[in-house]
Design a protein around this motif. Structure first.
Motif, PDB file in Angstrom:
ATOM      1  N   ALA A 156      -3.125   7.251  -1.477  1.00 54.83           N
ATOM      2  CA  ALA A 156      -2.138   8.090  -0.799  1.00 54.83           C
ATOM      3  C   ALA A 156      -1.945   7.644   0.655  1.00 54.83           C
ATOM      4  CB  ALA A 156      -2.578   9.551  -0.851  1.00 54.83           C
ATOM      5  N   VAL A 157      -3.047   7.259   1.325  1.00 49.32           N
ATOM      6  CA  VAL A 157      -2.967   6.794   2.712  1.00 49.32           C
ATOM      7  C   VAL A 157      -2.069   5.566   2.817  1.00 49.32           C
ATOM      8  CG1 VAL A 157      -4.298   5.687   4.569  1.00 49.32           C
ATOM      9  CG2 VAL A 157      -5.169   7.750   3.461  1.00 49.32           C
ATOM     10  N   LEU A 158      -2.286   4.585   1.962  1.00 52.26           N
ATOM     11  CA  LEU A 158      -1.497   3.356   2.015  1.00 52.26           C
ATOM     12  C   LEU A 158      -0.061   3.594   1.564  1.00 52.26           C
ATOM     13  CD1 LEU A 158      -4.182   0.838   0.710  1.00 52.26           C
ATOM     14  CD2 LEU A 158      -3.399   1.157   3.066  1.00 52.26           C
ATOM     15  N   SER A 159       0.130   4.486   0.631  1.00 51.01           N
ATOM     16  CA  SER A 159       1.497   4.823   0.194  1.00 51.01           C
ATOM     17  C   SER A 159       2.290   5.481   1.316  1.00 51.01           C
ATOM     18  CB  SER A 159       1.447   5.753  -1.016  1.00 51.01           C
ATOM     19  OG  SER A 159       0.875   5.098  -2.131  1.00 51.01           O
ATOM     20  N   ASP A 160       1.578   6.121   2.247  1.00 52.28           N
ATOM     21  CA  ASP A 160       2.224   6.749   3.401  1.00 52.28           C
ATOM     22  C   ASP A 160       2.362   5.787   4.581  1.00 52.28           C
ATOM     23  OD1 ASP A 160       2.532   9.139   2.080  1.00 52.28           O
ATOM     24  OD2 ASP A 160       0.691  10.034   2.888  1.00 52.28           O
ATOM     25  N   ASP A 161       2.141   4.485   4.332  1.00 49.07           N
ATOM     26  CA  ASP A 161       2.301   3.439   5.359  1.00 49.07           C
ATOM     27  C   ASP A 161       1.299   3.580   6.508  1.00 49.07           C
ATOM     28  OD1 ASP A 161       4.304   2.255   3.928  1.00 49.07           O
ATOM     29  OD2 ASP A 161       5.942   3.078   5.115  1.00 49.07           O
ATOM     30  N   GLU A 162       0.114   4.067   6.209  1.00 53.89           N
ATOM     31  CA  GLU A 162      -0.922   4.190   7.224  1.00 53.89           C
ATOM     32  C   GLU A 162      -1.921   3.039   7.120  1.00 53.89           C
ATOM     33  OE1 GLU A 162      -2.512   8.224   7.993  1.00 53.89           O
ATOM     34  OE2 GLU A 162      -1.306   8.831   6.269  1.00 53.89           O
ATOM     35  N   LEU A 163      -2.829   2.996   8.109  1.00 54.17           N
ATOM     36  CA  LEU A 163      -3.910   2.007   8.097  1.00 54.17           C
ATOM     37  C   LEU A 163      -5.142   2.614   7.440  1.00 54.17           C
ATOM     38  CD1 LEU A 163      -3.710   0.559  11.748  1.00 54.17           C
ATOM     39  CD2 LEU A 163      -2.739  -0.434   9.654  1.00 54.17           C
ATOM     40  N   LEU A 164      -5.782   1.830   6.580  1.00 49.89           N
ATOM     41  CA  LEU A 164      -7.017   2.244   5.922  1.00 49.89           C
ATOM     42  C   LEU A 164      -8.099   1.225   6.241  1.00 49.89           C
ATOM     43  CD1 LEU A 164      -8.423   4.149   3.782  1.00 49.89           C
ATOM     44  CD2 LEU A 164      -7.781   2.422   2.086  1.00 49.89           C
ATOM     45  N   CYS A 165      -9.297   1.692   6.556  1.00 49.60           N
ATOM     46  CA  CYS A 165     -10.405   0.779   6.848  1.00 49.60           C
ATOM     47  C   CYS A 165     -11.558   1.014   5.887  1.00 49.60           C
ATOM     48  CB  CYS A 165     -10.889   0.966   8.285  1.00 49.60           C
ATOM     49  SG  CYS A 165     -12.267  -0.134   8.724  1.00 49.60           S
ATOM     50  N   ILE A 166     -12.134  -0.088   5.422  1.00 47.67           N
ATOM     51  CA  ILE A 166     -13.292  -0.059   4.533  1.00 47.67           C
ATOM     52  C   ILE A 166     -14.376  -0.973   5.101  1.00 47.67           C
ATOM     53  CG2 ILE A 166     -14.139  -0.755   2.253  1.00 47.67           C
ATOM     54  CD1 ILE A 166     -11.558   0.114   1.038  1.00 47.67           C
ATOM     55  N   PHE A 167     -15.629  -0.535   4.986  1.00 47.98           N
ATOM     56  CA  PHE A 167     -16.777  -1.382   5.320  1.00 47.98           C
ATOM     57  C   PHE A 167     -17.360  -1.860   3.989  1.00 47.98           C
ATOM     58  CE2 PHE A 167     -16.414   1.773   8.740  1.00 47.98           C
ATOM     59  CZ  PHE A 167     -16.286   0.935   9.839  1.00 47.98           C
ATOM     60  N   PRO A 168     -16.964  -3.054   3.523  1.00 47.81           N
ATOM     61  CA  PRO A 168     -17.290  -3.458   2.145  1.00 47.81           C
ATOM     62  C   PRO A 168     -18.754  -3.772   1.878  1.00 47.81           C
ATOM     63  CG  PRO A 168     -16.140  -5.216   3.283  1.00 47.81           C
ATOM     64  CD  PRO A 168     -16.100  -4.029   4.194  1.00 47.81           C
TER      65      PRO A 168
END
Length: 215
Positions: A111-123
């Protein structure tokens, strides 16, 4: 009253301001390559995980709000947990521990990416215990399968050994371990097309960013 009202509407902006101020008080914080962080459109940020304040540093470095996927256990940490909840961080648990939290996290990430936002992950999945870059888990590939967005590798340099890292086995145990204003740098790499990334390749890119000499 107006300040409280604005804070309730958009708490992430106040949090970013607080993060900016705190990072300049505690560290000599520099950002190299911040032009690679997009000012609009969705993107997945991927960074090494060195300390309990990694997200705070990234928050302070970004020109836009960032939504973080974070280990659900960190939300039990005093102060930091409250801050991350206000920043709308997404708690994630291993599927074997809590399948419901695991699935809900990826729904929220989509949903975050679909709303054109930035998402961060620590893989790496958890904070390093020895200062070395751990193997990257493949959870972020599941995110990219649903939302094929640009991937931006990032690396936090010289944070190992700080008060918030797990040096000597435990974080936040010795205040002023390195004194005030120790140098910390965030190095941001060029965006990668989602079709060109894998856990192994992305780990190599982050490792290369860790080795960059920043003046």
């Amino acid at each position: 009253a107006v300040a409280i009202y604005i804070f309730l509407l958009v708490p992430e902006y106040l949090l970013r301001f607080i993060a900016f101020v705190l990072t300049r008080i505690v560290y000599r914080f520099k950002v190299h390559g911040d032009e690679h962080i997009p000012v609009q459109g969705p993107a997945l940020l991927v960074c090494n995980h060195v300390s309990f304040v990694d997200a705070v540093l990234l928050m302070a470095a970004s020109p836009r709000p960032i939504r973080f996927m974070m280990d659900y256990r960190i939300f039990a940490t005093p102060v930091l947990g409250a801050m991350f909840r206000l920043g709308k961080a997404i708690p994630v648990a291993p599927a074997r521990e809590d399948a419901a939290i695991y699935e809900r996290a990826f729904e929220e990430a989509a949903a975050v990416l679909s709303d054109d936002e930035l998402l961060c992950i620590f893989p790496e999945g958890s904070i390093t215990r020895d200062g070395r870059l751990d193997e990257f888990k493949g959870g972020f590939m599941k995110v990219l399968e649903r939302n094929p967005v640009p991937v931006i590798p990032m690396a936090l340099q010289n944070l190992w050994g700080s008060y918030f890292s797990r040096i000597e086995g435990r974080a936040m145990s010795k205040p002023f371990r390195r004194g005030w204003f120790s140098s910390v740098t965030l190095v941001v790499g060029r965006p990668e097309p989602p079709t060109h990334v894998s856990p192994e390749k992305l780990r190599e890119q982050v490792a290369a960013l860790l080795a960059v000499k920043v003046p």
